[in-house]
Structure formats: structure tokens, C-alpha cells
Design an enzyme around this catalytic site. Structure first.
Site, PDB file in Angstrom:
ATOM      1  N   GLU A  47      90.764  31.138  39.103  1.00  0.00           N
ATOM      2  CA  GLU A  47      91.691  31.348  37.995  1.00  0.00           C
ATOM      3  C   GLU A  47      92.889  32.191  38.425  1.00  0.00           C
ATOM      4  O   GLU A  47      94.015  31.942  37.998  1.00  0.00           O
ATOM      5  CB  GLU A  47      90.999  31.984  36.787  1.00  0.00           C
ATOM      6  CG  GLU A  47      91.960  32.110  35.621  1.00  0.00           C
ATOM      7  CD  GLU A  47      91.308  32.165  34.255  1.00  0.00           C
ATOM      8  OE1 GLU A  47      92.062  32.294  33.272  1.00  0.00           O
ATOM      9  OE2 GLU A  47      90.073  32.080  34.161  1.00  0.00           O
ATOM     10  N   HIS A  77      98.649  18.017  37.037  1.00  0.00           N
ATOM     11  CA  HIS A  77      99.522  17.637  35.916  1.00  0.00           C
ATOM     12  C   HIS A  77     100.421  18.823  35.596  1.00  0.00           C
ATOM     13  O   HIS A  77      99.939  19.934  35.384  1.00  0.00           O
ATOM     14  CB  HIS A  77      98.691  17.273  34.684  1.00  0.00           C
ATOM     15  CG  HIS A  77      99.504  17.152  33.433  1.00  0.00           C
ATOM     16  ND1 HIS A  77     100.331  16.087  33.190  1.00  0.00           N
ATOM     17  CD2 HIS A  77      99.632  17.982  32.374  1.00  0.00           C
ATOM     18  CE1 HIS A  77     100.935  16.266  32.016  1.00  0.00           C
ATOM     19  NE2 HIS A  77     100.521  17.402  31.502  1.00  0.00           N
ATOM     20  N   HIS A  82      79.868  24.670  41.982  1.00  0.00           N
ATOM     21  CA  HIS A  82      79.556  25.410  43.202  1.00  0.00           C
ATOM     22  C   HIS A  82      78.619  24.526  44.031  1.00  0.00           C
ATOM     23  O   HIS A  82      77.545  24.159  43.562  1.00  0.00           O
ATOM     24  CB  HIS A  82      78.890  26.744  42.868  1.00  0.00           C
ATOM     25  CG  HIS A  82      79.668  27.564  41.887  1.00  0.00           C
ATOM     26  ND1 HIS A  82      80.952  28.011  42.136  1.00  0.00           N
ATOM     27  CD2 HIS A  82      79.356  27.989  40.631  1.00  0.00           C
ATOM     28  CE1 HIS A  82      81.384  28.702  41.092  1.00  0.00           C
ATOM     29  NE2 HIS A  82      80.435  28.699  40.166  1.00  0.00           N
ATOM     30  N   ARG A 120      78.112  24.961  47.727  1.00  0.00           N
ATOM     31  CA  ARG A 120      77.595  25.568  48.953  1.00  0.00           C
ATOM     32  C   ARG A 120      77.655  27.079  48.781  1.00  0.00           C
ATOM     33  O   ARG A 120      78.579  27.597  48.183  1.00  0.00           O
ATOM     34  CB  ARG A 120      78.448  25.146  50.147  1.00  0.00           C
ATOM     35  CG  ARG A 120      78.008  25.732  51.487  1.00  0.00           C
ATOM     36  CD  ARG A 120      78.972  25.353  52.616  1.00  0.00           C
ATOM     37  NE  ARG A 120      79.055  23.934  52.838  1.00  0.00           N
ATOM     38  CZ  ARG A 120      78.277  23.245  53.670  1.00  0.00           C
ATOM     39  NH1 ARG A 120      77.368  23.861  54.380  1.00  0.00           N
ATOM     40  NH2 ARG A 120      78.430  21.948  53.814  1.00  0.00           N
ATOM     41  N   SER A 121      76.676  27.767  49.348  1.00  0.00           N
ATOM     42  CA  SER A 121      76.706  29.229  49.293  1.00  0.00           C
ATOM     43  C   SER A 121      77.265  29.775  50.596  1.00  0.00           C
ATOM     44  O   SER A 121      77.312  29.089  51.617  1.00  0.00           O
ATOM     45  CB  SER A 121      75.306  29.793  49.021  1.00  0.00           C
ATOM     46  OG  SER A 121      74.417  29.426  50.052  1.00  0.00           O
TER      47      SER A 121
END
Length: 140
Positions: A63, A107, A90, A92-93
Site C-alpha cells: 500500500e 488503470h 502471499h 512464498r515465505s
């Protein structure tokens, strides 16, 4: 890097002082015609209890980068930018190193914008894929 890019990145990094972005050590590192790139260290400060990057930290990174991208690509003299919706997958760690978040415009409307933010590791493996909708609000 040219002067224009350096100035944009400097402004993005400067306005982060004293904010969540500073707390998470987010640094804006590249900007192009339709993208903004930032990095964040993966340390215990952004881990969940089992020692991997917290999904909330990933979303905060996404964000932050998407909103900053809206800020630099819109008329910031006349509009304020707010995030109105974010979704994250999510996949992959990661326990340590850096993650990189690249916000790209999908857009660009007059009122709303849709951003894709890909979060990758140092080997360009996808960690999270996020979509952020921002709104441009007229300044009074």
C-alpha cells in the site's frame, strides 16, 4: 540515474520520515514512466511469531508503494491520494534479506486508479502479489 528520477525518489523518501514507512525501513529505489520500486529489509522487526515475513508487513509495503506511485503520477497540487481497497496473495515465505515491491499501473482513471504491486525476493521470486485501488480526492 537522471536528475528527475533522483528528485522523485528523494521526495518519496523524505516524506516517509516519522511514518510507518520509516518504521518498516522502506526505501524507494527506482521510478520509471509507469512504475515505482521500493525495498524493505526482512528482519525480526517485520516477522510473524514463527520467524517469517508477516503478511501485514507485506501489505503495508504494497500500500505504501502503490499510494506513493499514485502520488507521483497524479496532480498532487490539486488532489490527495487515499487507498480504498487492497487485496494480497502471499505465495512464498521469506526469513531474511530484502523484499522488493514494484507498483505498476493497471488503470489510471481521473478518480480511481488500480495498481498491481509485485513483491519479490532478491532472486526475483514472487513473495506476494497485491492489487491496490486508490482514489484521487480534490484538495479544498
Amino acid at each position: 540515474m537522471n536528475e528527475h528520477k533522483e528528485k522523485i525518489l528523494s521526495v518519496c523518501n523524505e516524506i516517509c520520515k516519522g511514518t510507518l514507512m520509516e518504521t518498516l525501513d522502506i526505501t524507494y529505489i527506482d521510478v520509471g514512466e509507469n512504475f515505482l520500486l521500493a525495498k524493505m529489509p526482512v528482519t525480526p522487526k517485520v516477522h510473524q511469531p514463527d520467524g517469517v515475513l508477516h503478511g501485514g508487513a507485506s501489505v503495508a509495503l504494497a500500500e505504501s508503494v502503490g499510494s506513493a506511485a499514485s502520488y507521483i503520477f497524479l496532480d498532487r497540487q490539486n488532489f490527495s491520494v487515499r487507498g480504498i481497497e487492497i487485496a494480497a496473495n502471499h505465495v512464498r515465505s521469506i526469513k531474511e534479506g530484502f523484499v522488493y515491491a514494484k507498483a505498476s499501473i493497471l488503470h489510471k482513471g481521473r478518480t480511481t486508479q488500480l495498481w498491481e504491486i509485485r513483491i519479490t525476493d532478491e532472486e526475483d521470486r514472487l513473495i506476494s502479489n497485491c492489487k491496490l485501488t486508490t482514489i484521487a480526492l480534490p484538495r479544498n
